[in-house]
Design an enzyme around this catalytic site. Structure first.
Site, PDB file in Angstrom:
ATOM      1  N   CYS A  28      -1.669  -3.642  -5.784  1.00  0.00           N
ATOM      2  CA  CYS A  28      -1.401  -3.440  -4.390  1.00  0.00           C
ATOM      3  C   CYS A  28      -2.172  -4.191  -3.362  1.00  0.00           C
ATOM      4  O   CYS A  28      -3.366  -4.162  -3.844  1.00  0.00           O
ATOM      5  CB  CYS A  28      -0.779  -2.003  -4.142  1.00  0.00           C
ATOM      6  SG  CYS A  28      -2.140  -0.959  -4.359  1.00  0.00           S
ATOM      7  N   CYS A  29      -1.589  -4.502  -2.281  1.00  0.00           N
ATOM      8  CA  CYS A  29      -2.202  -4.991  -1.093  1.00  0.00           C
ATOM      9  C   CYS A  29      -1.282  -4.273   0.127  1.00  0.00           C
ATOM     10  O   CYS A  29      -0.383  -3.805  -0.145  1.00  0.00           O
ATOM     11  CB  CYS A  29      -2.544  -6.340  -1.120  1.00  0.00           C
ATOM     12  SG  CYS A  29      -0.991  -7.417  -0.912  1.00  0.00           S
ATOM     13  N   THR A  30      -1.952  -4.524   1.395  1.00  0.00           N
ATOM     14  CA  THR A  30      -1.399  -3.821   2.325  1.00  0.00           C
ATOM     15  C   THR A  30       0.079  -4.279   2.503  1.00  0.00           C
ATOM     16  O   THR A  30       0.892  -3.311   2.657  1.00  0.00           O
ATOM     17  CB  THR A  30      -2.063  -4.426   3.679  1.00  0.00           C
ATOM     18  OG1 THR A  30      -3.280  -4.045   3.612  1.00  0.00           O
ATOM     19  CG2 THR A  30      -1.231  -3.781   4.937  1.00  0.00           C
ATOM     20  N   SER A  46       0.783  -1.318   0.177  1.00  0.00           N
ATOM     21  CA  SER A  46      -0.223   0.006  -0.095  1.00  0.00           C
ATOM     22  C   SER A  46       0.852   1.245  -0.110  1.00  0.00           C
ATOM     23  O   SER A  46       1.791   1.320   0.699  1.00  0.00           O
ATOM     24  CB  SER A  46      -0.832   0.148   1.175  1.00  0.00           C
ATOM     25  OG  SER A  46      -1.780  -1.006   1.166  1.00  0.00           O
TER      26      SER A  46
END
Length: 142
Positions: A114-116, A34
């Site tokens: 994206c991801c965390t 992120s």
């Protein structure tokens, strides 16, 4: 294959700081964790059309504002796929199918996935993309 990193040099001299798990998958397709406010000048340099966010977590307000202000399309599949059920898993076949459709559509490029963490949901999607490209399982796991 290799750990992604951004080389030291002119980009960082201008205050550009990529997300910590940033990498280029293909021309016009990027991956990362992120983004934070410090990453926004770098993201602006990519001239993104689309951000594909795979985490159920909410993006930082400043990042969301940046996406809106720059007319970037946000596909927040993680939030859409979240279910408050005990059997819920953060990555489903439905999420991967929807995400691959977005990634494979060149009209969405340049695109950031994206991801965390930049690892779990994003890594699963990247693995599925690589299988579509006929990468071997050994190559995927290296």
């Amino acid at each position: 294959h290799r750990r992604w990193s951004w080389p030291q040099g002119p980009m960082q001299d201008r205050g550009y700081s990529p997300p910590s798990v940033f990498g280029t998958l293909e021309d016009g397709i990027y991956r990362s964790n992120s983004p934070t406010e410090q990453n926004l000048p770098f993201l602006a340099s990519l001239e993104l059309r689309t951000v594909l966010y795979l985490s159920p977590d909410v993006l930082l307000r400043r990042v969301s504002n940046f996406i809106t202000e720059n007319n970037i399309v946000l596909h927040n599949l993680g939030l859409q796929a979240w279910r408050p059920e005990v059997s819920w898993t953060p990555i489903s076949q439905e999420l991967i199918k929807d995400a691959l459709e977005i990634v494979l559509n060149r009209d969405n490029h340049p695109l950031l996935v994206c991801c965390t963490s930049g690892i779990y949901q994003t890594g699963t999607l990247v693995g599925c993309l690589r299988r579509l490209q006929n990468w071997t399982m050994t190559s995927l796991l290296d």
